[in-house]
Design an enzyme around this catalytic site. Structure first.
Site, short mmCIF file in Angstrom:
data_model
loop_
_atom_site.label_atom_id
_atom_site.label_comp_id
_atom_site.label_asym_id
_atom_site.label_seq_id
_atom_site.Cartn_x
_atom_site.Cartn_y
_atom_site.Cartn_z
N ASN A 210 8.14 4.43 3.89
CA ASN A 210 6.95 3.60 4.05
C ASN A 210 7.26 2.20 3.53
OD1 ASN A 210 4.89 5.18 5.15
ND2 ASN A 210 4.47 6.12 3.18
N PRO A 306 3.89 17.34 -0.01
CA PRO A 306 2.73 17.61 -0.87
C PRO A 306 1.96 16.33 -1.13
CG PRO A 306 4.79 17.74 -2.12
CD PRO A 306 5.17 17.58 -0.68
O1 C5P Z 1 -3.71 9.80 2.24
P1 C5P Z 1 -3.15 8.47 1.87
O2 C5P Z 1 -1.66 8.44 1.89
O3 C5P Z 1 -3.72 7.31 2.60
O4 C5P Z 1 -3.64 8.28 0.37
C1 C5P Z 1 -3.19 7.26 -0.45
C2 C5P Z 1 -3.22 7.70 -1.88
O5 C5P Z 1 -2.72 9.02 -2.05
C3 C5P Z 1 -2.33 6.85 -2.74
O6 C5P Z 1 -2.88 6.83 -4.03
C4 C5P Z 1 -1.01 7.58 -2.69
O7 C5P Z 1 -0.18 7.27 -3.78
C5 C5P Z 1 -1.48 9.01 -2.72
N1 C5P Z 1 -0.59 9.97 -2.03
C6 C5P Z 1 0.09 10.91 -2.74
N2 C5P Z 1 0.89 11.83 -2.11
C7 C5P Z 1 0.99 11.83 -0.77
C8 C5P Z 1 0.29 10.87 -0.02
C9 C5P Z 1 -0.48 9.96 -0.68
O8 C5P Z 1 0.01 10.91 -3.98
N3 C5P Z 1 1.75 12.72 -0.18
#
Ligand code: C5P
Length: 399
Positions: A210, A306
């Site tokens: 990313n 996860p």
């Molecule tokens: O679902 P999304 O990726 O948009 O969510 C963003 C938040 O979830 C951020 O705080 C990111 O660090 C966390 N996150 C996580 N593990 C993942 C995906 C996202 O901790 N696999």
């Protein structure tokens, strides 16, 4: 005694029989997690040797203002800036007099003038000297200057007298020194922060990732450490220096970030902040060798990683949990959904469709949302945004 973890204590030792107790104090400060450097006055060296203090503190002892070799290692101004607390134990009547009148005629008094850190003294002297009107006047002047005064205690003295003037015991000084840091926003708290991207290998040379510089997470780690917290920063592959006093754990894959996060929370974590841009999916298999361009199409099968922040908020030792959401549209609506779905205490959201915020930028603007409120943090440097966000987190954490 978490309040002394990572704290930099400049221990000043002046002349007095109680100086022998300073050796024990060094050990106790270190056991409480503090980094200790020792400065000794000329007369202190009559009671205890610099070598003893050097062996105990693990650092050269500073004795002279005009010592070129000591200045080359860490100059006196650097030392004054380094300290979080200048703690003088024992503080003799002579030292108190010199401090009260702003003298700078040796290294220790010069450091007291040059430091911006709090100063604390543990006086130790004969009871008559302590009761003397000049000493009491000096004491008042020092208190007016904001110097913390620990003790002295009453009891029998080395000279045979009984009365007030005994230096406090090292354990009592330690507790009083910890109290100096009580006002800090996050004193004694363990803050765990994930930052940067993760990399999911396709083969030995290619990966899925990313866009993320890690700058926001690193700025938060720096600010949390300055606010008195013990900080664990779990960082994906980024090109950033570790902020001072921050324990950094480098990881590559989401799975590693997940494991490091769970381990940190299991050790005891008060606040978890997930700023990392975790790769949502990883290849089911990682090829052992570089995949060759032999076919027109290559199909990768991906499996979900996860969700780290969701796992932490569902953990039995759940800390106050903060997520981030970088969105390009319907920013607040998506963030609200994540706040609920991931059961977060707070979410910081930013619109990354523009170029002046988020990702690689040094600036950011956030809308911070919690279950019954929100706050907009307008465009500012990531460092300023981190300070404001950390204040909000500390306030909500305490409620
Ligand atoms: O679902 P999304 O990726 O948009 O969510 C963003 C938040 O979830 C951020 O705080 C990111 O660090 C966390 N996150 C996580 N593990 C993942 C995906 C996202 O901790 N696999």
């Amino acid at each position: 005694m978490d309040r002394l973890v990572n704290k930099r204590i400049l221990l000043g030792v002046s002349g007095g029989i109680a100086a022998y107790k300073s050796a024990d104090l060094v050990r106790r400060l270190q056991d409480a997690g503090a980094d200790v450097r020792v400065v000794m006055t000329v007369s202190a060296r009559e009671f205890i040797t610099p070598l003893t203090m050097q062996a105990l503190s693990g650092h050269p002892v500073h004795t002279d203002l005009l010592d070129p070799s000591a200045e080359a290692a860490m100059g006196h101004i650097e030392l004054a800036r380094w300290a979080d607390l200048v703690l003088i134990a024992p503080a003799s009547a002579n030292l108190m007099a010199r401090m009260a009148h702003g003298h700078g005629n040796d290294l220790l008094t010069t450091l007291c003038l040059a430091t911006g850190a709090p100063i604390a003294i543990a006086p130790a002297m004969n009871q008559q000297m302590w009761a003397d009107v000049a000493t009491q006047r000096n004491l008042l002047m020092l208190q007016e200057k904001g110097v913390h005064v620990f003790g002295p205690a009453s009891g029998s003295q080395a000279c045979g007298d009984v009365g007030q003037g005994r230096m406090l015991e090292p354990m009592e000084i330690l507790q009083a020194a910890a109290g100096v840091f009580d006002h800090q926003l996050l004193t004694g708290k363990h803050v765990v922060i994930t930052a940067g991207p993760t990399r999911e290998a396709i083969d030995p040379v290619r990966y899925i990732t990313n866009k993320s510089s890690g700058k926001m997470g690193f700025a938060l780690a720096e600010v949390a450490a300055e606010a008195g917290a013990r900080v664990t920063l779990i960082a994906g592959p980024v090109n950033l220096a570790t902020p001072s006093r921050v324990q950094r754990i480098d990881v590559i894959r989401a799975q590693d970030m997940y494991e490091a996060s769970v381990a940190a929370v299991e050790q005891g974590c008060d606040i978890f902040i997930a700023t990392a841009a975790v790769a949502d999916y990883r290849p089911v298999v990682t090829a052992d060798h570089k995949i060759k361009k032999s076919t027109e199409e290559v199909h990768l099968t991906l499996v979900k990683n996860p969700d780290i922040v969701a796992a932490i908020s569902a953990h039995s030792k759940r800390p106050f949990t903060v997520g981030f959401a970088a969105e390009t549209q319907d920013v607040v609506a998506y963030a609200n959904a994540k706040l609920i779905n991931k059961k977060l205490d707070m979410i910081a959201t930013n619109d990354v469709s523009g170029t002046n915020v988020g990702f690689n930028s040094d600036n950011n603007a956030l809308t911070v949302i919690w279950p019954d409120g929100h706050k907009v943090l307008p465009l500012a440097s990531k460092r300023q945004i981190a300070t404001q966000l950390m204040e909000l987190i500390a306030i909500r954490y305490r409620q």
